[in-house]
Design a protein around this motif. Sequence first.
Motif, mmCIF file in Angstrom:
data_model
loop_
_atom_site.group_PDB
_atom_site.id
_atom_site.type_symbol
_atom_site.label_atom_id
_atom_site.label_comp_id
_atom_site.label_asym_id
_atom_site.label_seq_id
_atom_site.Cartn_x
_atom_site.Cartn_y
_atom_site.Cartn_z
ATOM 1 N N VAL A 26 0.775 -1.272 -0.082
ATOM 2 C CA VAL A 26 0.204 -0.133 0.176
ATOM 3 C C VAL A 26 1.017 1.154 -0.035
ATOM 4 O O VAL A 26 0.594 2.239 -0.765
ATOM 5 C CB VAL A 26 -0.916 0.009 1.168
ATOM 6 N N LEU A 27 1.906 1.281 0.760
ATOM 7 C CA LEU A 27 2.810 2.444 0.879
ATOM 8 C C LEU A 27 3.540 2.501 -0.303
ATOM 9 O O LEU A 27 3.698 3.884 -0.891
ATOM 10 C CB LEU A 27 3.719 2.125 2.133
ATOM 11 N N PHE A 28 3.790 1.595 -0.904
ATOM 12 C CA PHE A 28 4.650 1.704 -2.462
ATOM 13 C C PHE A 28 3.686 2.115 -3.218
ATOM 14 O O PHE A 28 4.103 2.988 -4.260
ATOM 15 C CB PHE A 28 5.278 0.141 -2.839
ATOM 16 N N VAL A 29 2.435 1.757 -3.408
ATOM 17 C CA VAL A 29 1.634 2.236 -4.442
ATOM 18 C C VAL A 29 1.539 3.734 -4.336
ATOM 19 O O VAL A 29 1.323 4.493 -5.256
ATOM 20 C CB VAL A 29 0.489 1.262 -4.438
ATOM 21 N N VAL A 30 1.269 4.124 -3.050
ATOM 22 C CA VAL A 30 0.934 5.557 -2.680
ATOM 23 C C VAL A 30 2.244 6.314 -3.212
ATOM 24 O O VAL A 30 1.986 7.400 -3.889
ATOM 25 C CB VAL A 30 0.540 5.906 -1.291
ATOM 26 N N ALA A 31 3.299 5.828 -3.020
ATOM 27 C CA ALA A 31 4.603 6.627 -3.172
ATOM 28 C C ALA A 31 4.693 6.577 -4.756
ATOM 29 O O ALA A 31 5.355 7.668 -5.360
ATOM 30 C CB ALA A 31 5.805 5.837 -2.615
ATOM 31 N N MET A 32 4.415 5.609 -5.614
ATOM 32 C CA MET A 32 4.561 5.361 -6.853
ATOM 33 C C MET A 32 3.548 6.345 -7.666
ATOM 34 O O MET A 32 3.936 6.970 -8.556
ATOM 35 C CB MET A 32 4.428 4.212 -7.613
ATOM 36 N N VAL A 33 2.367 6.620 -7.061
ATOM 37 C CA VAL A 33 1.420 7.438 -7.621
ATOM 38 C C VAL A 33 1.735 8.697 -7.431
ATOM 39 O O VAL A 33 1.683 9.720 -8.152
ATOM 40 C CB VAL A 33 0.043 7.135 -6.866
ATOM 41 N N THR A 34 2.270 9.331 -6.290
ATOM 42 C CA THR A 34 2.500 10.588 -5.993
ATOM 43 C C THR A 34 3.893 10.693 -6.804
ATOM 44 O O THR A 34 3.916 12.071 -7.289
ATOM 45 C CB THR A 34 3.103 10.782 -4.265
ATOM 46 N N PHE A 35 5.056 9.895 -6.828
ATOM 47 C CA PHE A 35 5.893 10.330 -7.903
ATOM 48 C C PHE A 35 5.496 10.504 -9.416
ATOM 49 O O PHE A 35 6.106 11.392 -10.139
ATOM 50 C CB PHE A 35 6.859 9.201 -7.707
ATOM 51 N N ALA A 36 4.590 9.589 -9.852
ATOM 52 C CA ALA A 36 4.429 9.503 -11.252
ATOM 53 C C ALA A 36 3.245 10.754 -11.658
ATOM 54 O O ALA A 36 3.380 11.357 -12.758
ATOM 55 C CB ALA A 36 3.670 8.449 -11.327
ATOM 56 N N PHE A 37 2.425 11.302 -10.573
ATOM 57 C CA PHE A 37 1.484 12.240 -11.122
ATOM 58 C C PHE A 37 1.847 13.771 -10.516
ATOM 59 O O PHE A 37 1.466 14.623 -10.976
ATOM 60 C CB PHE A 37 0.048 11.855 -10.534
ATOM 61 N N LEU A 39 5.515 14.643 -8.805
ATOM 62 C CA LEU A 39 6.819 15.018 -8.632
ATOM 63 C C LEU A 39 7.477 14.911 -10.005
ATOM 64 O O LEU A 39 8.214 15.612 -10.478
ATOM 65 C CB LEU A 39 7.581 13.989 -7.836
ATOM 66 N N LEU A 40 7.551 13.945 -10.686
ATOM 67 C CA LEU A 40 8.037 13.694 -12.037
ATOM 68 C C LEU A 40 7.517 14.791 -13.178
ATOM 69 O O LEU A 40 8.447 15.315 -13.921
ATOM 70 C CB LEU A 40 7.853 12.265 -12.713
ATOM 71 N N LEU A 44 10.046 17.671 -14.775
ATOM 72 C CA LEU A 44 10.308 17.530 -16.058
ATOM 73 C C LEU A 44 9.711 19.085 -16.793
ATOM 74 O O LEU A 44 10.427 19.545 -17.604
ATOM 75 C CB LEU A 44 9.450 16.503 -16.754
ATOM 76 N N ALA A 45 8.792 19.493 -16.159
ATOM 77 C CA ALA A 45 8.266 20.713 -16.542
ATOM 78 C C ALA A 45 9.239 21.635 -16.360
ATOM 79 O O ALA A 45 9.535 22.728 -17.513
ATOM 80 C CB ALA A 45 6.765 21.165 -16.172
ATOM 81 N N LEU A 46 9.752 21.832 -15.251
ATOM 82 C CA LEU A 46 10.661 22.941 -14.865
ATOM 83 C C LEU A 46 12.098 22.894 -15.453
ATOM 84 O O LEU A 46 12.745 23.922 -15.950
ATOM 85 C CB LEU A 46 10.811 22.935 -13.295
ATOM 86 N N THR A 47 12.465 21.714 -15.949
ATOM 87 C CA THR A 47 13.646 21.356 -16.599
ATOM 88 C C THR A 47 13.275 21.854 -18.441
ATOM 89 O O THR A 47 14.255 22.462 -18.782
ATOM 90 C CB THR A 47 13.872 19.782 -16.473
ATOM 91 N N GLY A 92 15.674 23.195 -13.102
ATOM 92 C CA GLY A 92 15.394 21.590 -13.249
ATOM 93 C C GLY A 92 16.479 21.077 -13.055
ATOM 94 O O GLY A 92 16.387 19.872 -12.262
ATOM 95 N N ALA A 93 17.734 21.564 -13.328
ATOM 96 C CA ALA A 93 19.105 20.938 -12.869
ATOM 97 C C ALA A 93 19.162 20.654 -11.433
ATOM 98 O O ALA A 93 19.520 19.464 -10.837
ATOM 99 C CB ALA A 93 20.182 21.336 -13.408
ATOM 100 N N ARG A 94 18.798 21.786 -10.537
ATOM 101 C CA ARG A 94 18.804 21.565 -9.196
ATOM 102 C C ARG A 94 17.899 20.502 -8.746
ATOM 103 O O ARG A 94 18.261 19.703 -7.767
ATOM 104 C CB ARG A 94 18.483 23.063 -8.612
ATOM 105 N N LEU A 95 16.677 20.348 -9.370
ATOM 106 C CA LEU A 95 15.743 19.530 -8.771
ATOM 107 C C LEU A 95 16.311 18.043 -9.030
ATOM 108 O O LEU A 95 16.002 17.048 -8.516
ATOM 109 C CB LEU A 95 14.346 19.752 -9.542
#
Length: 147
Positions: A26-37, A39-40, A44-47, A92-95
Amino acid sequence: VQLPRGDVYVWFYDGNVEYLQGKHAVLFVVAMVTFAFFLLPYTLALTFIPIIERYSEHNRLFNYLNKKVNQIKPMNDAHYAPYKGEWRWWLGARLWLVVAMYTLNPVYSSDKPSLLLTIQATMVIVFMVVQATIQPFGQSLQISDKC
């Protein structure tokens, strides 16, 4: 952890929980959804938004993307205001540096903490030296003159 039936991967924070099983899944799925929707796309946009804005006149795809980017222009201006025009991608490079450091953390934190510290310190020092060399920021404020 080695068991008679074979190796079992356990969660770092609680050795009773198997990796990607039960609570950890459950924690893994929540982390991957947060990352995919969140953080990533943000990273990418700021870069790539400064690159899209720069080359939108020469490429049809970049021109289309630039029309979409203009809808969030106030946010872009707030992010990129401190940078010189040709160095707007530096945020973006800093991120990406922060992402790399957070990625290294679980890999080396338990086995070799001194190696983790060495790698992360080297990354930060190299980044600081490059930033001091290229000077991506615009004019600095003289705070003592304002007081």
